[in-house]
Design a protein around this motif. Sequence first.
Motif, PDB file in Angstrom:
ATOM      1  N   TYR A  81       0.806  -1.226   0.000  1.00 58.27           N
ATOM      2  CA  TYR A  81       0.000   0.000   0.000  1.00 58.27           C
ATOM      3  C   TYR A  81       0.836   1.272   0.000  1.00 58.27           C
ATOM      4  O   TYR A  81       0.296   2.375  -0.139  1.00 58.27           O
ATOM      5  CB  TYR A  81      -0.923   0.020   1.219  1.00 58.27           C
ATOM      6  N   GLU A  82       2.152   1.158   0.176  1.00 58.16           N
ATOM      7  CA  GLU A  82       2.983   2.351   0.224  1.00 58.16           C
ATOM      8  C   GLU A  82       4.401   2.011  -0.229  1.00 58.16           C
ATOM      9  O   GLU A  82       4.829   0.854  -0.203  1.00 58.16           O
ATOM     10  CB  GLU A  82       3.043   2.907   1.653  1.00 58.16           C
ATOM     11  N   ARG A  84       7.929   2.596   0.960  1.00 57.29           N
ATOM     12  CA  ARG A  84       8.629   2.987   2.185  1.00 57.29           C
ATOM     13  C   ARG A  84       9.778   2.022   2.410  1.00 57.29           C
ATOM     14  O   ARG A  84       9.580   0.826   2.570  1.00 57.29           O
ATOM     15  CB  ARG A  84       7.684   2.948   3.388  1.00 57.29           C
ATOM     16  N   LYS A  89       4.802   0.204  -3.503  1.00 59.25           N
ATOM     17  CA  LYS A  89       3.353   0.263  -3.650  1.00 59.25           C
ATOM     18  C   LYS A  89       2.930  -0.350  -4.973  1.00 59.25           C
ATOM     19  O   LYS A  89       3.559  -0.119  -6.011  1.00 59.25           O
ATOM     20  CB  LYS A  89       2.872   1.716  -3.578  1.00 59.25           C
TER      21      LYS A  89
END
Length: 376
Positions: A81-82, A84, A89
């Motif tokens: 979802y991201e 990082r 993502k």
Amino acid sequence: MRPVRTPLALLIAAILLFPATAHAWIPDDKGIGGFGWQADQWNFLPGTGVDAPRAWDNLFAAGRPGGKGVTIAVLDSGVAYETRGRFKKSPDLKKIRFAKGYDFCARTSSGINACEGRDPYPNDDYGHGTHVISTIAESTNNGVALTGLAYGATIIPVKVLNSRGEGDEDTITAGIRYAVKQGAQIINLSFEFGSATTSATQVPRIAAAVRYARANNVTVVAASGNGELQRVGYPAALPGVISVGAVTEHGCLAEYSNHGPGLDVVAPGGGKDAALPDQPQCTPNGPQGRPIYQLTLTNKRRQTFGYPTDYIGTSMATPHVSATAALIIASGVLGPKPTPDQIEQRLKATARDLGTPGPDELYGAGLIDAGAATAR
């Protein structure tokens, strides 16, 4: 096992014919080879799929496209979802509404438990959770990749499985309770404990968490298991949980799918047909049906995305049911706040009967039909 693909000519024919015969909204997602999502997502089409286009039309008519306004918690290996650190993502999750999630399995334990450590970042380091969430709510009609059945729904990603796809009772219990407190209306559990777990007394804390969820009007959906057993695995076998078996592209029970008296419904899971007598749609010695395709993490480092060919199972069937439950809620066909029992009965009453007439131990109430379930 590598699935046998449909010849290109048949794929093109299906794409050309489908819009004309279905009279339904057709998203512009390009699919794996650029021929449209219909060429790959047999599981969303009418027939042996769940008839997503008719469901989408029904939701347009209700003024709530897709699963808009419904919150689904997915307890799994997390989600891409991201971007990082080492996590990336998914290119086709950019428009998904993510609510605050949590990681109850931040590290893989070397001891007796499958998980240890917690943090607020439910990043996927396995790929399974991203695949499941994509089936439920992948960005749709954006000209990219594939589609999500309940696109527009809000997803609470709850990581309860480690980088090997393993979890434990404490972690899963905590995940269920967290999801309820965060406002989930549906909880998706695409996993099972295996053949050694034969009683609810072996998972008492999960059983209590399921009761807590139902007391808060939360629908819980779980995979029946992939052990070819004549009984449903846990937690799907717990009272109040909607248990989901798997069928293939041919509309036959999948060979791996657990079944038995506790089976509620079936949904597309892909793979090889079971050897069932007196069921002409089952061809166990013929070509294997396709898997469930979704864009997810692929390589060992889980930093690239692709369309794996080995995602088959009741884990893949379960999100079809969770997404259909979300569409039922969003459609308002059962009123503004349907109970878990009402949703289950709607799913069963509108399912397509398979096998012997009426509910049975192979297919439960039948194959989920999202179009019929959301029709007024």
